[in-house]
Structure formats: C-alpha cells, structure tokens
Design a protein around this motif. Structure first.
Motif, PDB file in Angstrom:
ATOM      1  N   ALA A 518      62.852  53.268 -15.347  1.00 51.68           N
ATOM      2  CA  ALA A 518      63.902  53.818 -14.335  1.00 51.68           C
ATOM      3  C   ALA A 518      65.310  53.633 -14.881  1.00 51.68           C
ATOM      4  N   SER A 519      65.526  52.249 -15.587  1.00 50.74           N
ATOM      5  CA  SER A 519      66.451  52.052 -16.265  1.00 50.74           C
ATOM      6  C   SER A 519      66.793  52.602 -17.511  1.00 50.74           C
ATOM      7  N   ALA A 520      66.052  53.067 -18.300  1.00 53.63           N
ATOM      8  CA  ALA A 520      66.130  54.031 -19.432  1.00 53.63           C
ATOM      9  C   ALA A 520      66.809  55.141 -18.912  1.00 53.63           C
ATOM     10  N   LEU A 521      66.003  55.846 -18.184  1.00 49.53           N
ATOM     11  CA  LEU A 521      66.601  57.162 -17.426  1.00 49.53           C
ATOM     12  C   LEU A 521      67.836  57.061 -16.788  1.00 49.53           C
ATOM     13  N   LEU A 522      68.396  56.002 -16.112  1.00 50.08           N
ATOM     14  CA  LEU A 522      69.446  55.837 -15.538  1.00 50.08           C
ATOM     15  C   LEU A 522      70.595  55.586 -16.671  1.00 50.08           C
ATOM     16  N   SER A 523      70.259  55.165 -17.664  1.00 55.68           N
ATOM     17  CA  SER A 523      71.152  55.008 -19.087  1.00 55.68           C
ATOM     18  C   SER A 523      71.834  56.019 -19.234  1.00 55.68           C
ATOM     19  N   ASP A 524      71.151  57.366 -19.106  1.00 57.15           N
ATOM     20  CA  ASP A 524      71.587  58.639 -19.786  1.00 57.15           C
ATOM     21  C   ASP A 524      73.151  58.878 -19.206  1.00 57.15           C
ATOM     22  N   HIS A 525      73.469  58.154 -18.112  1.00 57.34           N
ATOM     23  CA  HIS A 525      74.873  58.317 -17.343  1.00 57.34           C
ATOM     24  C   HIS A 525      75.879  57.522 -18.286  1.00 57.34           C
ATOM     25  N   ARG A 531      72.289  53.711 -25.607  1.00 58.95           N
ATOM     26  CA  ARG A 531      71.700  53.253 -27.000  1.00 58.95           C
ATOM     27  C   ARG A 531      71.166  51.585 -27.056  1.00 58.95           C
ATOM     28  N   GLU A 532      71.613  50.909 -25.942  1.00 53.27           N
ATOM     29  CA  GLU A 532      71.022  49.742 -25.824  1.00 53.27           C
ATOM     30  C   GLU A 532      69.728  49.670 -25.401  1.00 53.27           C
ATOM     31  N   VAL A 533      69.547  50.352 -24.344  1.00 50.44           N
ATOM     32  CA  VAL A 533      68.327  50.417 -23.422  1.00 50.44           C
ATOM     33  C   VAL A 533      67.279  50.904 -24.488  1.00 50.44           C
ATOM     34  N   TYR A 534      67.488  52.058 -25.099  1.00 50.80           N
ATOM     35  CA  TYR A 534      66.607  52.706 -26.081  1.00 50.80           C
ATOM     36  C   TYR A 534      66.205  52.055 -27.221  1.00 50.80           C
ATOM     37  N   ARG A 535      67.246  51.221 -27.589  1.00 53.81           N
ATOM     38  CA  ARG A 535      66.947  50.371 -28.770  1.00 53.81           C
ATOM     39  C   ARG A 535      65.669  49.304 -28.345  1.00 53.81           C
ATOM     40  N   TRP A 536      66.136  48.755 -27.335  1.00 51.37           N
ATOM     41  CA  TRP A 536      65.131  47.648 -26.764  1.00 51.37           C
ATOM     42  C   TRP A 536      63.704  48.464 -26.594  1.00 51.37           C
ATOM     43  N   LEU A 537      63.559  49.640 -26.011  1.00 51.41           N
ATOM     44  CA  LEU A 537      62.467  50.280 -25.817  1.00 51.41           C
ATOM     45  C   LEU A 537      61.575  50.670 -27.049  1.00 51.41           C
ATOM     46  N   LEU A 556      60.506  57.889 -24.803  1.00 49.21           N
ATOM     47  CA  LEU A 556      60.717  57.806 -26.297  1.00 49.21           C
ATOM     48  C   LEU A 556      60.536  58.904 -27.115  1.00 49.21           C
ATOM     49  N   VAL A 557      59.581  59.928 -26.775  1.00 51.55           N
ATOM     50  CA  VAL A 557      59.344  61.217 -27.317  1.00 51.55           C
ATOM     51  C   VAL A 557      60.591  62.059 -27.069  1.00 51.55           C
ATOM     52  N   ARG A 558      60.866  61.828 -25.697  1.00 53.19           N
ATOM     53  CA  ARG A 558      62.418  62.720 -25.433  1.00 53.19           C
ATOM     54  C   ARG A 558      63.272  62.147 -26.153  1.00 53.19           C
ATOM     55  N   SER A 570      54.840  68.093 -32.881  1.00 53.49           N
ATOM     56  CA  SER A 570      54.455  66.400 -32.814  1.00 53.49           C
ATOM     57  C   SER A 570      54.739  66.067 -31.475  1.00 53.49           C
ATOM     58  N   ALA A 571      56.085  66.287 -31.019  1.00 50.88           N
ATOM     59  CA  ALA A 571      56.507  66.007 -29.803  1.00 50.88           C
ATOM     60  C   ALA A 571      55.570  66.368 -28.475  1.00 50.88           C
ATOM     61  N   MET A 572      55.000  67.762 -28.443  1.00 53.75           N
ATOM     62  CA  MET A 572      54.040  68.231 -27.581  1.00 53.75           C
ATOM     63  C   MET A 572      52.777  67.613 -27.543  1.00 53.75           C
ATOM     64  N   ARG A 573      52.417  67.363 -28.889  1.00 52.07           N
ATOM     65  CA  ARG A 573      50.947  66.755 -29.063  1.00 52.07           C
ATOM     66  C   ARG A 573      50.961  65.387 -28.291  1.00 52.07           C
ATOM     67  N   ARG A 574      52.177  64.485 -28.551  1.00 49.90           N
ATOM     68  CA  ARG A 574      52.102  63.126 -28.118  1.00 49.90           C
ATOM     69  C   ARG A 574      52.328  63.205 -26.603  1.00 49.90           C
ATOM     70  N   ILE A 575      53.156  64.275 -26.019  1.00 54.15           N
ATOM     71  CA  ILE A 575      53.422  64.321 -24.541  1.00 54.15           C
ATOM     72  C   ILE A 575      52.007  64.665 -23.858  1.00 54.15           C
TER      73      ILE A 575
END
Length: 999
Positions: A518-525, A531-537, A556-558, A570-575
């Motif tokens: 949820a934190s990663a998704l909300l960081s889109d705002h 950047r900080e959240v996805y780096r950690w992720l 992460l695929v997104r 590749s993205a669809m295979r992983r998803i």
C-alpha cells in the motif's frame, strides 16, 4: 349549500316528514349518526332552522365531555328557558331510590309536556353520546312517551369504529318503531371538488383540487378547515399543489381540525392513528420498495394480519380491533390502499397533521416498539433499521447488529447514502472499541467518497486511535492513507502506514507485506517518495522476494514496465506467474489491479478487462482503498485504448470530479481526449478550463491531464501551447522514473508539435528516442506510433519506409485483418520489433486508434512521392476506420489529406451494402450461417473482439440490429449488385491492391 350540508338532502327531507307527523301529534326520535367531522352539528342546526320556519318551538342542547358529571345537565339545557324550569329542576338532587315517575325526572317530563301543549316542539340534542347518564336515561324514557305528543326529538350521535369498543348507543333499549336512524356518509369526491372550486373563487390547477379532495378525506370538517387555510392566499401566491406538511399552511385551521378529530376518538384510537402515521413512509419510498421486492424495505406498514399486529404492538392496542379500524377508516376516506394494498393516509398533509400534535419522545418510543415487533416477526434488517433511525438510542446489542446489517445490505446495493445513515446511527449504540473502529473505518471511507473529505478523514483518524484486530487496523490505516494521499499528503500517508507496521504488526508478516505494498502504491502521488519506496522495494526483492510478496513483486514489474527496463512479453509472463500463486485476501486486490494495468499497457485488453472485473468484485466499495480507484482507472484506460469514445463519455465516472480533489483525475484526462477525437472541442475546452493547474498536486494523474490538454491545444491550432504541456508532462514523468511511452507518449506528441513549428531536428531527436524505448516494450501500439512519427520526421523515401513499417506492425496488432485489404499477409515486423529478450511481442488486440493516424501518415507520404492511387486507398481506409470508430477528428484529417492529394469526393458509400469491406462481408456471411463469434475468430485466426468490431460495423452499414437479419440483408445486397460484376470480395480486393488501382 354550505360545505357541511352537501349531499344531505335526504336527511333534511326525512326530518321534514317526521316534523309534519309530530305536528299531527305523533312524535318520534330521529337519530343522525356519523363519524367525527361528517357534519352532524351543522345538519342539526339546519334541521332546527327548518323546524322554526315550520312554526315549531326548538329546544336545544349540546353535550360535552366537560359536563358529564352534572346530573341532567343536557336536559337542563333543553328546558332552561321555559316557565317553571326552576321548580322542575329543584335545587337539591332527588334522594337515592326515587322512582322515575316521581322526583326530578317526573317534574322535567311534565315541564316538557307543558311546552308541547302550547306549540309543537323540536327537541334537538347534539352529541348525545357525550350526555351525562341521567340525561340519557331521561331522553330514552321521553322517546317512549312522545309517540302521542307533538314532539319530534332529533339527536346526533358519533358512530365510528374505535379501538376501545364504545358504550351502548342511545337507542340500544328502544323499539325500532320509535326511532328513525340515518347514518351520514362521507362527501363524494365530485362534491368535494365542486366545493373546492366554489370556495377558492378562482381558477386553480387540477392537481391542487385533487390534493384538497384527498386531504379532506370526505370530511366536511377537514375540508372546511383546509379551505379556510387556503382562502387567505392571494391568487398569485396560490400553490400548484398542497404541501406535505402543516407548517406551510396558515393560519393552521386544518391542523387544529385534525387534532380535534383525534381528541374526539378514544385515547387508544388516537395512539393507533399516530402509530400508523409514524410507520407510514412517504409515497415515493413505498413505491420504490414495492418495485424492488414487493414489500416495504424502509419500515412502512405492509398489509394483512401481520401488519395490523405490528400496528397494534406499536400503539399498545388490541390486535383484534386494529384490522376493523383500518377497514373503517378506509371506508370513510381517511385511509387509502397504497402500493401492495397497504393502508395509508389519503394525503401526506393528513399524515403530517396526525403526527404534529405528538411529542417527539412518544414518537421515538413508538418507533422503538415497532422495531422490536418487526425484529420478532423476522422483517428485513433495513425495515427494522428504518424504525431505529427514528427512535432514541436503544442501548442493546440487537439494535447495533440490525443497523450494521442494514448498512451492509445498502453497500451491496450501491446505496451509499442509506449506508451512511445506518452507520452514523449505529455509533449511537453501545459496541466494543474494536468493533467501533471497524464501523468508523467504513463510515469515514463512505463520507470521504460520497460527502466530503473533511468529514471522512477525522473518522478514519479516530478509527486508528482505537484498539482492534491487526487486520482491521491495516484496513483502517490503508483507508486513511488513501484519503491523505488523494489530498496531496502522500508522505503523511506513508508515515501512518509505517507507524502501524512498526508498532502493531509484529508477528504478522502477511500484514506487513500488505502495508508495504500500500505504501508503494500511495507513493505514486509524490515523486520523491516514490523513488525512495521503490528503491527499498527493489533492494528487498533482490535479497528476499518473499518479504515483498506477490503484490509487491507485481508492483516491481509495473515499475520496470514504465521505467523502460522490460518488454511487454516478459512483463506479462512474470505477471501471469504471480497470478498463479496463492494470494492473501488483503493483498489480492493490489495484485489484480497491478496486473490489469500491465496487461492494458501490453495491449492484452481482454485479459486486462477480466482482471478489472475480478478485482472490483473482490473490493468492498465502502472501504477506501487505493486499488479500487486504480481498477476504475484501468477500466477507463481500456476503453480509451480501444477508441470506445462514446462508451467512455457515457460512463458517469469519467466526467464527474473525484470527491475530495480539486485537481483533474485520470478519467477527466481521457474524457478530454475523447471529446477532442469526437469533434466536441468546445466541450473539451470547457472541461480543461475547469481545472486550475497553477499549484496542483504533483501526481501521475496531473501528467495524464497535461498530456490530454496538449492534445486539445494541438487540435485547436496551438502547437506552441501544446508543446509546453507535452514537455511539462515529460519533465514530471521523468522525475518519477516513468520514461516508457506505455503511459503518456509525450515525446511523439512533442515531435509533432516541433514539426508543426518548423523544427524537424528537434522532432527527429525525440522520435528516435521514442522508437528506442518502444523497441524495449515491443507492442504494436507503441512501436507503430513511434515508427509513424519517426517516418513523418524523416520524410522522403526513408520516411515512407518507416511509415509503411508502422502500418504493417499495427495491422499485425489488429489481428492481421485490415478493412480495405483483408487478404494481404502482413510482412514480418522490422528489426525494431524484436523483443528485448528474443520473445515474440504480444498482439492480437485492435489498435485502431494508432492504425488510423498511421494510414493517414502513409497516405500523405505516398502522395508526396507521387503514388496517388495507393495514397487514396490508404486514406480512404483511414477515413472508413475513423467513421466506424466515431473518431471525427481523424476522419476529417483523412478526408482533408484526400482532398490535398487531388481525390474527388468519395464515390463509394460509407454505409449500406456497398460500403462493406471484404473482411466485414466475410465475417457477416459466417455469422449469417449461425457460427458464433468464437468459431469465426478461430476459423479466420482473429481475435474475438476483432470479429465483434467488424460485425458491429456491418450491422451499422446494413441498418440492422440483430444477427438473425444478416442473411436477408446480405441477400438483398447481393441482388442489388447485379450482373455487371462481382460484389466486394476477397479476390476483388486482392486484385485491386496488387494493381494499385483507385478504389
């Protein structure tokens, strides 16, 4: 004739005949019975006037409940004005045991006889049911003696069905030969209407007349009072219809009359009348409830014995008497059968008047009793809760459960307003803190989404402060975080989630993963936080993938998809691999929404649509969740990708602003582009001007809207303004690590603006960079778009080659079938279409929105090199596809290019049998042979949606609506083609394409 004496001619004639008989020495009793308000008193006065005019002496008495304690009080009123009354009445009452032929009764009887010796008498007693017991006995005895005297006795008596059985009437012990009885009926509707028109003295709307008749309920008393209230209204201020409440009437005669009508009944009858008014909902609510499930869903009275019992329990009355009272009141006109046969007051104004004299505390107590009774008999939760809404807090667990059950049903039926009311009322009842936290979370979510954010956020913050189960605390934190992020407080939102993770989720790794997702998704705002959240992720996933879970890995695929780090295949295979793994219920929504977004970018629109449906089905709409809006956004993205402009603009979510936000959302961005593409640029301009982008929240949706506004400005002849929007969009996107053209192709849009401004070098640089990124993602849509722009920027034969490759790539994306050249096998995609990891790019979904401009660019390029025949073919195909899509702007561009190339106005029809392309005809013929869309798709190696698109176009051109009409329509089309040559078919189209002849 006055209001009270309408339709009373027979009664007057009867009394006149009996008066004539009395004057001849043969007296009798005439009893005028009737319900309260039927005009008994007015009729008795008319009788007295009639008798006086005939030479009779009239003795009058009007009984009252205030005088029942005075012995012979009614008789004293009759005889008080005659000689000898004082001696007959006596100063002291007779001693107990005095025989009736002696004492005061005898003296009063002799006095009456002495009056009759002088002149015939009319003894008029009003409301004899209220007379004191001594007077009643005296009057009964007098009736037995006046048959040989010139005395006519006329009395009025209330005769109405009450809950408490009334005492015996005056004539109970009298011989029928001594009595003539008439029961006064309510006024007819016709008479009441005539009186309304006569009393108001001015033309009035028919609706007002009908309302007055219903509110008068056949009662002269009520109708007269109502007309008194309306009589003081000036003609220009007269209402078109009666109000539903008495507060709108002045001076209030009607409400006073209804109150008097209630006072005239017994106290139990009054309680039942008020209980019925309290239980009876307004007409619209009842009608909706009946339409929905055949019974009241909101607490109104139903019908039958069960409803009479409910009314009895609510009023504390005898259940055996209530059905009779309902029947009697319906007969009088005070009640009318409502939807489903339920008895209800004849007009809302009458119902309001019945309730107006009832105290709030008593009314609330009645609703409490009604709720308990309805719960015992097994009524629906919403019906019981409807009564609790009108009662004071109950303070018992059953009330809490009923209100929450009702709220849950309202949420399932998408009735947020009703759910809000039930949840707010539930908070007035006792419940543990953990349960209160859950209720506050849902209430705050609904208030934020449907009312205003300022109401919802405090509720959610309060829910976070209360203790609760870890899973419920996560729901509350996610809801609060979603609300804060939408308000531009993304950092605060993430702090809320991190605080919960650190303090309350020890030992719950699954919940920790949900909070992190949820934190990663909300960081889109917020770009910096993102950047900080996805780096950690990313770092965590590299070390321990299990710590981020399937939803985190999907994010992460997104991220990699938008950052230009992976291909669509590749993205669809992983998803798909992540979707195949078990998912925690709390995390599943994140996974499905993320997967749907990636599938949409990969042009797997059918798959994306299925994921959206599945994701929305698993969402509780009453809980704020970042993925709920994300799923709705993907649904809009899918419609936009298909060019379904009409469908998109018909969606109420698209054009309505998001509650709690002043900045534009993704849906408004797509609406703006759809308005431009459908030629509604004025509406598009109004929509764009409705948002102030001076200091907006720096969100991804702002970037979408900047891009859309650039499209509008470019379409309205402002390439410089459009370029500014596109470059600003690109700056914001790059700051968020969003460089791939899968979301907003700002580089190609900017390149077109540079070309319009005469800057080919800048356009070429942007187009080359776009092609490089499109090659990484490798879907027909992004590749075709990049090749088209690069070809336009390059120009000449090299540019035409690039444009031709764009058309081939996009035809492949459309399933290998084109509208104008169905049998041309697409050539292999150029080297630019090879997937980054050597896999084939996904395809098979229609990409009309990109194929049409590619065909236009191809046509312009062919015109430039002198190949006008092929140019016209490409441009006509573009125009036809644009027409089928409803893309007014692109069709206009194609036709303008045709004119510039020297083509005459199109000779072929765009509709009708002659306009069918070979592909449409082939598919239509197979459909006419009763083949399903799936069978046709498999037979022709097409996507099912491609088949549906061609069939829809064929239906439109042939002017039919059903599959069953295809055979006849195609037969007619074939017969009209005549023997001059073959109709449009695959062979003819193939030959035409090979020869390059003009279509």
């Amino acid at each position: 004739m006055s209001v009270a004496l309408r339709e009373r001619r027979e009664e007057l004639e009867l009394v006149a005949a009996e008066a004539e008989r009395a004057r001849a020495g043969a007296g009798r009793l005439v009893l005028l019975r009737g319900a309260t308000g039927t005009g008994r008193t007015a009729l008795l006065e008319a009788v007295a006037e009639q008798a006086e005019a005939a030479g009779m002496r009239v003795l009058r008495a009007r009984c009252s409940p205030d005088h029942t304690s005075v012995p012979f009080g009614a008789v004293f009123q009759l005889l008080a004005h005659g000689p000898g009354f004082d001696s007959a009445a006596g100063e002291e009452p007779d001693p107990p045991g005095t025989p009736p032929h002696r004492g005061r009764p005898a003296r009063l009887w002799r006095l009456l006889r002495s009056y009759a010796d002088d002149v015939p008498l009319l003894v008029a007693v009003d409301d004899v049911h209220l007379a004191d017991e001594s007077s009643r006995r005296w009057l009964v005895e007098a009736v037995r003696r006046i048959d040989r005297l010139p005395v006519l006795m006329v009395v009025t008596e209330r005769s109405q069905y009450d809950i408490d059985p009334p005492a015996d009437g005056l004539v109970h012990a009298l011989s029928p030969a001594l009595v003539r009885t008439r029961t006064l009926a309510p006024l007819s509707a016709d008479s009441a209407a005539e009186l309304v028109l006569s009393a108001l003295g001015r033309p009035v709307p028919a609706e007002l007349v009908d309302d007055c008749v219903r509110a008068g309920a056949g009662s002269p008393l009520l109708l007269r009072a109502l007309l008194d209230d309306l009589g003081g209204t000036a003609a220009e201020d007269a209402p078109a219809a009666l109000p539903d409440n008495c507060a709108a009437l002045y001076p209030g005669s009607y409400a006073a009359a209804v109150s008097w009508w209630l006072d005239s009944a017994g106290p139990t009858t009054t309680e039942v009348a008020r209980a019925l008014a309290a239980l009876d909902d307004d007409e619209k609510a009842d009608e909706k409830a009946v339409e929905k499930d055949g019974d009241s869903a909101s607490g109104g009275v139903g019908h039958g014995d069960a409803d009479a019992e409910l009314l009895a329990r609510t009023a504390g009355a005898d259940p055996a008497r209530v059905p009779g009272w309902l029947t009697a009141m319906t007969g009088l006109g005070l009640l009318r059968p409502g939807p489903g046969g339920r008895p209800r007051y004849a007009h809302p104004l009458l119902r309001d008047a019945v309730l107006s004299s009832w105290s709030g505390a008593l009314r609330q107590a009645a609703h409490h009793r009604a709720a308990e009774a309805m719960l015992r008999r097994g009524d629906r939760a919403e019906a019981v809760a409807g009564q609790l809404l009108r009662s004071a807090p109950v303070g018992e667990a059953w009330a809490t459960g009923v209100l929450l059950d009702a709220a849950d049903l309202a949420v399932r039926d998408d009735r947020s307003d009703d759910a809000l009311v039930f949840l707010r009322r539930a908070l007035d009842e006792p419940m543990p803190d953990a349960r209160r936290s859950v209720v506050l979370t849902e209430l705050g979510s609904l208030e934020y989404a449907t009312v205003r954010s300022t109401a919802g956020i405090p509720r959610l913050a309060e829910a976070m402060r209360l203790p609760g189960l870890p899973r419920d605390r996560v729901r509350a934190a996610v809801a609060l975080g979603t609300a804060l992020a939408r308000q531009g407080e993304a950092r605060v939102a993430i702090d809320v989630l991190r605080g919960l993770e650190n303090e309350h989720l020890t030992g719950h790794p699954d919940l920790v993963r949900t909070v992190q997702t949820a934190s990663a998704l909300l960081s889109d705002h917020d770009p910096g936080t993102r950047r900080e959240v996805y780096r950690w992720l990313r770092e965590t996933a590299e070390r321990s993938p299990q710590l981020v879970g399937t939803a985190g890995q999907a994010l992460l695929v997104r991220y990699e998809s938008t950052a230009g780090l992976t291909s669509a295949a590749s993205a669809m295979r992983r998803i798909r691999a992540l979707l195949a793994q078990p998912a925690d219920p709390l995390a599943e929504g994140f996974l499905l929404g993320t997967a749907a977004a990636v599938a949409q970018w990969a042009d797997q629109l059918d798959e994306a649509e299925r994921l959206v449906r599945r994701g929305l089905a698993g969402q509780r709409t009453s809980l704020l969740h970042p993925m709920h809006l994300a799923l709705l956004n993907v649904r809009v993205d899918i419609a936009a990708a298909r060019g379904a402009y009409a469908e998109l603009l018909d969606d109420p979510v698209v054009l309505s602003p998001v509650v709690g936000r002043l900045d534009p959302a993704n849906a408004q961005a797509h609406a703006l582009i759809a308005l431009v593409e459908t030629g509604r640029t004025e509406e598009a301009t109004a929509l764009a001007d409705g948002f102030d982008l001076q200091n907006p929240y720096d969100s991804w949706e702002l970037n979408r809207f900047l891009y859309a506004r650039g499209v509008l400005r470019a379409a309205t002849g402002d390439p410089a303004g459009a370029l500014g929007d596109f470059l600003e969009c690109g700056r914001h996107q790059s700051a968020r690590d969003v460089v791939s053209p899968v979301v907003t192709p700002w580089r190609t849009a900017s390149a077109e603006c540079h070309l319009a401004l005469g800057r080919p070098r800048q356009a070429l640089a942007l187009a080359e960079e776009e092609l490089r990124l499109a090659t990484v993602w490798n879907t027909p849509r992004v590749l075709g778009r990049a090749l088209r722009i690069l070809g336009t920027a390059t120009g000449g034969r090299r540019g035409l080659d690039l444009t031709d490759r764009a058309v081939r790539v996009l035809r492949e994306g459309a399933g290998g079938v084109s509208a104008g050249t169905p049998d041309v096998t697409p050539e292999a995609a150029p080297e630019a279409t090879a997937d980054g990891d050597g896999s084939a790019a996904p395809g098979g979904e229609p990409v009309e929105t990109e194929l049409i401009p590619a065909l236009i660019a191809q046509g312009r390029g062919l015109t430039a090199v002198g190949d006008r025949a092929r140019a016209r073919e490409a441009l006509r195909e573009a125009a036809e596809r644009a027409e089928r899509l409803g893309a007014v702007r692109m069709r206009a561009a194609a036709e303008a290019a045709l004119r510039e190339g020297g083509a005459r106005r199109a000779a072929t029809a765009r509709t009708g049998s002659g306009s069918l392309t070979a592909s449409e005809r082939r598919i239509a013929e197979l459909a006419a042979q009763s083949r399903t869309n799936t069978e046709i798709a498999e037979l022709l190696h097409l996507a099912r949606r491609t088949v549906e698109t061609h069939l829809t176009s064929a239906y439109r051109k042939l002017g039919i609506r059903r599959r069953a009409e295809l055979g006849a329509a195609l037969t007619d089309a074939g017969s009209r083609s005549g023997p001059t040559g073959p109709g449009p078919g695959p062979d003819r189209d193939r030959d035409r394409h090979r020869r390059g002849t003009q279509a």
